[in-house]
Scaffold this motif. Structure first.
Motif, mmCIF file in Angstrom:
data_model
loop_
_atom_site.group_PDB
_atom_site.id
_atom_site.type_symbol
_atom_site.label_atom_id
_atom_site.label_comp_id
_atom_site.label_asym_id
_atom_site.label_seq_id
_atom_site.Cartn_x
_atom_site.Cartn_y
_atom_site.Cartn_z
ATOM 1 N N SER A 187 14.028 24.548 -37.323
ATOM 2 C CA SER A 187 15.491 24.425 -37.450
ATOM 3 C C SER A 187 16.101 25.657 -38.130
ATOM 4 C CB SER A 187 15.868 23.151 -38.209
ATOM 5 O OG SER A 187 15.316 23.167 -39.501
ATOM 6 N N PRO B 61 15.995 30.063 -34.886
ATOM 7 C CA PRO B 61 16.210 29.634 -33.499
ATOM 8 C C PRO B 61 15.066 29.982 -32.548
ATOM 9 C CG PRO B 61 18.149 30.759 -34.368
ATOM 10 C CD PRO B 61 17.072 30.891 -35.400
ATOM 11 N N GLN B 62 14.389 31.108 -32.761
ATOM 12 C CA GLN B 62 13.323 31.523 -31.853
ATOM 13 C C GLN B 62 11.936 31.129 -32.373
ATOM 14 O OE1 GLN B 62 14.760 33.361 -34.089
ATOM 15 N NE2 GLN B 62 13.647 35.198 -34.597
#
Length: 188
Positions: free
Chosen positions: A113, A116-117
């Protein structure tokens, strides 16, 4: 070796994210002979070895098998236990007094969380672990015992003064007697 440098190399993240992740690592000390992970326990942390030497081993019906020996700059855990919450089949023991920086599983799970990647980063990390394993398997089936010894000695000279030779022999897939014969023949 600095944890941020190692995280950058292993996970290939931008510097800001490396700093963010490194804050979750907690310093711990492990005394010589102490177990970092016992057989059947669940690995609850991924740790960076800041100093010291560890061995990963298992007891079979007939003998003890050392799977890996690692020192400063390496990560240590039972990866399948850590990722899949399975009981560990490996034991991890400190061969010297050691200091580790540990990332606990609860914090590791937050990265999805926070970053993002993260799924791509984690996939790359697991692929690198697989590549190391693949390389080791290739060495076992393609190199002679003497070649394996010479390669290991070149990569880990310091271990030969700090690690019992029977553990090194086991990592190399040979008996202590074979290791002794090879050492007498080629030196080291």
């Amino acid at each position: 070796m600095d944890i941020e440098i190692q995280l950058q190399q292993v996970f290939d993240l931008p510097p800001g994210q490396v700093r963010e992740i490194s804050q979750y690592f907690v310093e711990e000390t492990v005394g010589k002979g102490e177990f970092f992970l016992g057989n059947g326990q669940r690995a609850d942390r991924l740790s960076f070895i800041a100093s010291g030497i560890f061995r990963v081993f298992a007891q079979t019906e007939s003998r003890e098998v050392t799977q890996w020996i690692g020192g400063e700059g390496y990560f240590i855990t039972d990866l399948s236990s850590f990722l899949f919450d399975q009981p560990s089949r490996w034991q991890i023991q400190a061969l010297t007094d050691a200091k580790v920086l540990s990332l606990y599983k609860s914090d590791y799970q937050r990265f999805e969380s926070l970053l993002p990647q993260w799924n791509v980063v984690e996939k790359r990390f697991i692929a690198k672990c697989f590549m190391v394993l693949e390389s080791r398997v290739f060495d076992f089936i393609s190199l002679s015992a003497e070649e394996r010894y010479l390669q290991y000695f070149e990569q880990h000279k310091a271990f030969f003064n700090q690690v019992p030779l029977q553990f090194i022999a086991s990592v190399l897939g040979m008996t202590p007697e074979t290791l002794s014969r090879i050492r007498s023949k080629v030196g080291g």
